[in-house]
Design a protein around this motif. Structure first.
Motif, PDB file in Angstrom:
ATOM      1  N   LEU A  57       1.118  -1.222   0.216  1.00 23.12           N
ATOM      2  CA  LEU A  57       0.386  -0.410   0.130  1.00 23.12           C
ATOM      3  C   LEU A  57       1.095   1.410   0.077  1.00 23.12           C
ATOM      4  N   ALA A  58       1.594   0.864   1.064  1.00 20.16           N
ATOM      5  CA  ALA A  58       3.224   2.367   1.108  1.00 20.16           C
ATOM      6  C   ALA A  58       3.280   2.345  -0.238  1.00 20.16           C
ATOM      7  N   SER A  59       3.487   1.652  -1.221  1.00 22.68           N
ATOM      8  CA  SER A  59       4.312   1.425  -2.611  1.00 22.68           C
ATOM      9  C   SER A  59       4.045   2.154  -3.689  1.00 22.68           C
ATOM     10  N   ALA A  60       2.151   1.731  -3.373  1.00 26.47           N
ATOM     11  CA  ALA A  60       1.424   2.654  -4.668  1.00 26.47           C
ATOM     12  C   ALA A  60       1.247   3.906  -3.819  1.00 26.47           C
ATOM     13  N   ILE A  61       1.098   4.325  -2.730  1.00 20.82           N
ATOM     14  CA  ILE A  61       0.976   5.913  -3.161  1.00 20.82           C
ATOM     15  C   ILE A  61       2.098   6.406  -3.187  1.00 20.82           C
ATOM     16  N   ALA A  62       3.084   5.882  -2.886  1.00 27.80           N
ATOM     17  CA  ALA A  62       4.284   6.702  -3.411  1.00 27.80           C
ATOM     18  C   ALA A  62       4.628   7.325  -4.250  1.00 27.80           C
ATOM     19  N   GLY A  63       3.906   5.632  -5.116  1.00 28.12           N
ATOM     20  CA  GLY A  63       3.938   5.544  -6.809  1.00 28.12           C
ATOM     21  C   GLY A  63       2.956   6.214  -7.732  1.00 28.12           C
ATOM     22  N   LEU A  64       2.150   6.331  -6.483  1.00 29.41           N
ATOM     23  CA  LEU A  64       0.512   7.508  -7.231  1.00 29.41           C
ATOM     24  C   LEU A  64       1.571   9.336  -7.488  1.00 29.41           C
ATOM     25  N   ILE A  65       2.139   9.098  -6.428  1.00 29.68           N
ATOM     26  CA  ILE A  65       2.934  10.715  -5.914  1.00 29.68           C
ATOM     27  C   ILE A  65       3.797  10.123  -7.232  1.00 29.68           C
ATOM     28  N   VAL A  66       4.719   9.724  -8.403  1.00 25.88           N
ATOM     29  CA  VAL A  66       5.543   9.298  -9.050  1.00 25.88           C
ATOM     30  C   VAL A  66       5.123   9.480 -10.219  1.00 25.88           C
ATOM     31  N   VAL A  67       3.472   9.300 -10.308  1.00 25.08           N
ATOM     32  CA  VAL A  67       2.386   9.377 -11.770  1.00 25.08           C
ATOM     33  C   VAL A  67       2.729  10.951 -11.785  1.00 25.08           C
ATOM     34  N   TYR A  68       1.939  11.815 -10.292  1.00 24.89           N
ATOM     35  CA  TYR A  68       1.224  13.263 -10.336  1.00 24.89           C
ATOM     36  C   TYR A  68       2.624  14.465 -10.111  1.00 24.89           C
ATOM     37  N   THR A  69       3.640  13.591 -10.023  1.00 23.21           N
ATOM     38  CA  THR A  69       5.121  14.739  -9.811  1.00 23.21           C
ATOM     39  C   THR A  69       5.946  14.661 -11.071  1.00 23.21           C
ATOM     40  N   LEU A  70       6.632  13.398 -11.184  1.00 27.99           N
ATOM     41  CA  LEU A  70       7.216  13.127 -11.598  1.00 27.99           C
ATOM     42  C   LEU A  70       7.132  13.069 -12.884  1.00 27.99           C
ATOM     43  N   VAL A  71       6.833  12.456 -13.434  1.00 24.24           N
ATOM     44  CA  VAL A  71       6.084  11.858 -14.959  1.00 24.24           C
ATOM     45  C   VAL A  71       5.591  14.000 -15.373  1.00 24.24           C
ATOM     46  N   PRO A  72       4.932  14.479 -15.094  1.00 31.78           N
ATOM     47  CA  PRO A  72       4.467  15.683 -15.703  1.00 31.78           C
ATOM     48  C   PRO A  72       5.740  16.628 -15.759  1.00 31.78           C
TER      49      PRO A  72
END
Length: 342
Positions: free
Chosen positions: A64-79
């Motif tokens: 769950l922690a990995s999924a939350i961190a991954g979602l932050i990556v998707v919305y910050t790093l990728v854009p």
């Protein structure tokens, strides 16, 4: 002679332009794919890992922690990378302060998902141990302390980045060359590219060894009751599913992380060679492909879980069935409200 030189130069220029176009196209397609699939995947992963059947499990907490961190990556790093490389809107180069802060933040946040998977692998080793004392470390209490501690440690590990990143005369956010560039390459190799996959592999092998040894151990003398036996069977089935998810996820991180490590070794080996513009364009394309592949583990974990775990798929089916039932109730209520008494 001069005509031949002109033709060669023109041919090289066309090849360089083609490589640059391929690089931009790859980054654009990759970022848009990671953003769309990552958003849907991580939201569904968060839903699954917060269900009653998985939420009390320590390993599921790390997922769950990995999924939350991954979602932050998707919305910050990728854009940020999409704007920087494709649309030439570079937030990193807006000022020295933004360059330092964003460079530190993106390195910090993109590293967290892989280390949470490492913790999940370590938890599987603990819970499968023959020692009751060691098994006691696989608990929610440990998760609630290990998770924020990992966030803090990874953030502090990259604290040197703001001191060696700045906006240069070409209005680009760059890392200092020379000794620090070599140090950063080796540091990132162990902390991000190779370190987590190697730890996942080691813990995964240890967990498999513990499971095999537990099968060989003699059963206890007291026979559990029917209810206890059912609960134990259910818990073991959940543990096996989480073990399977952990192993497949570890392999996925290894596949997406190691190409960038090989590129680092290759680029270090040819760092003293004199390269022409065409060779530099090829290296830039290779660097972009290997660098952006490393984000695949953080963005696509949901699909790895779906393919590797029947338990994960079952929870997803329950989600869609529940949604379908809610829609049917809404439709029924709407129709009933439309019926007016005569």
């Amino acid at each position: 002679m001069s005509s031949s030189v002109v033709n060669i130069t023109s041919s090289n220029l066309d090849a360089i332009n083609a490589l640059k176009y391929s690089q931009n196209l790859f980054i654009q397609v990759w970022c848009l794919t990671m953003f769309s699939f990552g958003t849907v995947g991580h939201i569904l992963s968060i839903y699954v890992f917060t269900r009653r059947s998985l939420y009390p499990n320590p390993c599921a907490k790390y997922f769950l922690a990995s999924a939350i961190a991954g979602l932050i990556v998707v919305y910050t790093l990728v854009p940020l990378r999409l704007l920087q490389y494709v649309y030439r809107v570079d937030a990193f180069a807006s000022s020295d302060v933004m360059c330092r802060i964003l460079s530190w933040f993106v390195n910090w946040i993109k590293t967290l998902p892989s280390w949470f998977i490492v913790l999940a692998c370590a938890d599987r080793v603990l819970c499968s141990s023959s020692s009751a004392t060691i098994r006691a470390w696989s608990s929610i209490r440990v998760v609630t302390r290990a998770t924020p501690l990992t966030v803090l440690i990874v953030g502090l590990a990259y604290v040197h980045i703001p001191f060696f990143n700045r906006v240069n005369t070409a209005s680009s956010c760059v890392t200092d060359s020379g000794t620090y560039a070599t140090f950063y390459g080796i540091f990132n190799l162990f902390i991000f590219s190779m370190g987590p996959p190697v730890c996942m592999l080691i813990f995964g092998l240890l967990a498999i060894r513990n499971v095999r040894q537990s099968v060989k151990r003699m059963a206890p003398n007291t026979t559990p009751t029917g209810t206890q036996n059912q609960l134990q069977h259910r818990q073991k089935a959940t543990d096996r599913q989480l073990m399977q998810m952990m192993i497949v996820q570890s392999m996925f991180f290894i596949l997406t992380g190691t190409p960038n490590s090989f590129y680092f070794f290759y680029s270090s080996a040819i760092s003293n060679e004199v390269l022409d513009a065409l060779q530099i364009a090829r290296l830039n394309l290779l660097a972009s492909v290997t660098a952006f592949l490393t984000n695949g583990g953080a963005c696509m974990s949901f699909y790895v879980f779906t393919l590797s775990s029947q338990l994960f798929r079952r929870e997803l089916i329950r989600l869609f069935n529940c949604h379908q039932q809610i829609m049917q109730v809404i439709i029924t209520v709407t129709r009933n409200n439309q019926i007016q008494p005569i």
